[in-house]
Structure formats: C-alpha cells, structure tokens
Scaffold this motif. Structure first.
Motif, PDB file in Angstrom:
ATOM      1  N   CYS A   1       7.297 -35.507 -45.993  1.00 16.38           N
ATOM      2  CA  CYS A   1       7.186 -36.957 -45.787  1.00 16.38           C
ATOM      3  C   CYS A   1       7.281 -37.338 -44.308  1.00 16.38           C
ATOM      4  O   CYS A   1       7.095 -38.507 -43.970  1.00 16.38           O
TER       5      CYS A   1
ATOM      6  N   CYS B   1      12.929 -37.280 -49.548  1.00 20.71           N
ATOM      7  CA  CYS B   1      12.086 -36.732 -50.614  1.00 20.71           C
ATOM      8  C   CYS B   1      12.643 -35.446 -51.205  1.00 20.71           C
ATOM      9  O   CYS B   1      12.078 -34.923 -52.180  1.00 20.71           O
TER      10      CYS B   1
ATOM     11  N   CYS C   1      10.709 -33.522 -41.606  1.00 25.43           N
ATOM     12  CA  CYS C   1      10.382 -33.095 -42.962  1.00 25.43           C
ATOM     13  C   CYS C   1       8.899 -32.749 -43.029  1.00 25.43           C
ATOM     14  O   CYS C   1       8.060 -33.526 -42.582  1.00 25.43           O
TER      15      CYS C   1
ATOM     16  N   CYS D   1      15.712 -32.788 -47.162  1.00 22.97           N
ATOM     17  CA  CYS D   1      15.307 -34.120 -46.706  1.00 22.97           C
ATOM     18  C   CYS D   1      15.997 -35.179 -47.567  1.00 22.97           C
ATOM     19  O   CYS D   1      15.892 -35.147 -48.786  1.00 22.97           O
TER      20      CYS D   1
HETATM   21 ZN   LIG Z   1      10.922 -35.673 -46.745  1.00 27.15          ZN
END
Ligand SMILES: [Zn+2]
Length: 213
Positions: free
Chosen positions: A19, A37, A16, A34
């Motif tokens: 994050c 997040c 990702c 993701c």
């Molecule tokens: Zn993420």
C-alpha cells in the motif's frame, strides 16, 4: 553533483510494498507488519539480487533453444519444413513482407535480448554499489517493467504466423519445440523484473551523504 535525498531506510523508515505506507519499523532490524494493510514489511526485498540473477541466467539459457530450435513445422504435399525465428525473418524479408520480418525480429530477438542485457546491467551496477546515473537506471527499470506487460507479443506473433499459414490449402502447421522455450524466456524475464528491488539503486547514492546503516 547535487546530493541525492536520503532513502527511507536511511531515515529509519520502511515503506510497505503493497500500500506504500511509510512505516516506523517495529524494532531495530525487525520491520514487522504494515499497520494499514497487514503486509509483512521488508527494508529491501529478501535476496533480491540473488533471485533476480537466477531468473536472468535461466532466461538466458532458454534464449538459445528459443532461437535455435524450430518454432513451427510446415508440411505441404511436397515437403516438411522446420523454421526457426531467424529463418522465418529471412523468409518474410525475401518474400517482400519486410514489415512482418521487422516485427518478428524486434519482438522475438531484439527485445528479449535487450531486457536480459538491461537487467544484467542493473544487477552489476547495484552489486558494485555504483552511484552513477541512479535516475537513468530507475527509468530503465520502469521501462523494463512496462515492456514486460507487452512481452506476450512474441507468442502472439508466432500464433499469428501459424494462423496465417493455416489458410493455405494442403498444408499443416504445428508449433515447434522452440515455442515453450520462448514462453519460458518471456515469463522468466517478467519474474526477474519483479524480483529486482529498484530501491537498491538508491542505497549507495544516499550513503555518500548520509550516516550509513
Ligand atoms: Zn501496507
């Protein structure tokens, strides 16, 4: 040469961009989102090379007027003088302010040129799928990103000089047409560094020992 570890993409994972979570793609070729997040996932930034080249070329085009056009116009009772960055450097040097001359030369001429050269080098090596010195190239990229934060120094230097001269009586100083081109070079090189996906540096290196894909 020791075999470099495989990339996440080679192992079937995607990281990702927001994050950093290492995710399993939703389906083959479609990474999805993701789970932590919600950021849309991408194996690599879309059209990273094309977009970075576009910013680099635009910045290089602005670099010429930034250095050739006057960055300030000084008016005294006697005359109006237009100064470019280089004429400013020469002026500082010949009047004994060699340290100021050095700061302006490094911040406004050498660093922007070095950033453009380094970005072009990274782009060319990635496009050639070069496997040489990936660690050094990754470090070079991190350095570029770090310098990017201090790039506004160029503009600060111009403002600083303008402020200095303003204290002199019977004088007016206005920023010249070179200043917006300078700001454009600074912003475009930051955008170029953001558009470049450093994971591309490792892709060919991983493939020499991997299965591809
Ligand atoms: Zn993420």
């Amino acid at each position: 040469m020791t075999r470099p570890p495989p990339t996440a993409a080679l192992a079937g994972f995607v990281s990702c961009g927001t994050c950093g979570l290492l995710c399993r793609p939703a389906e083959a070729g479609k990474p999805g989102e993701c789970p932590r997040c919600g950021e849309p996932l991408a194996f690599r930034l879309p059209e990273s090379i094309e977009r970075t080249w576009a910013y680099v070329v635009a910045a290089a085009v602005c670099y010429l007027p930034a250095n050739l056009l006057p960055v300030m116009t000084t008016t005294t009772i006697k005359a109006t003088t237009e100064s470019t960055i280089l004429s400013g450097v020469i002026h500082f040097y010949t009047t004994g302010s060699w340290f100021l001359a050095l700061i302006v030369l490094v911040a406004s001429v050498i660093i922007p040129l070095g950033k453009l050269g380094a970005l072009a080098y990274l782009l060319v090596t990635v496009m050639r799928r070069s496997t040489g010195r990936p660690l050094e190239r990754a470090r070079l990229f991190r350095m570029l990103k770090a310098i990017g934060r201090w790039s506004m120094l160029d503009v600060f230097v111009v403002m600083f000089v303008v402020a200095l001269v303003r204290f002199e009586p019977f004088m007016s100083v206005v920023p010249g047409p070179g200043v917006p081109f300078f700001a454009a070079v600074v912003i475009l090189t930051i955008l170029a560094a953001d558009a470049f996906d450093p994971r591309l540096i490792w892709d060919p290196a991983g493939k020499t020992g991997g299965t591809g894909g």
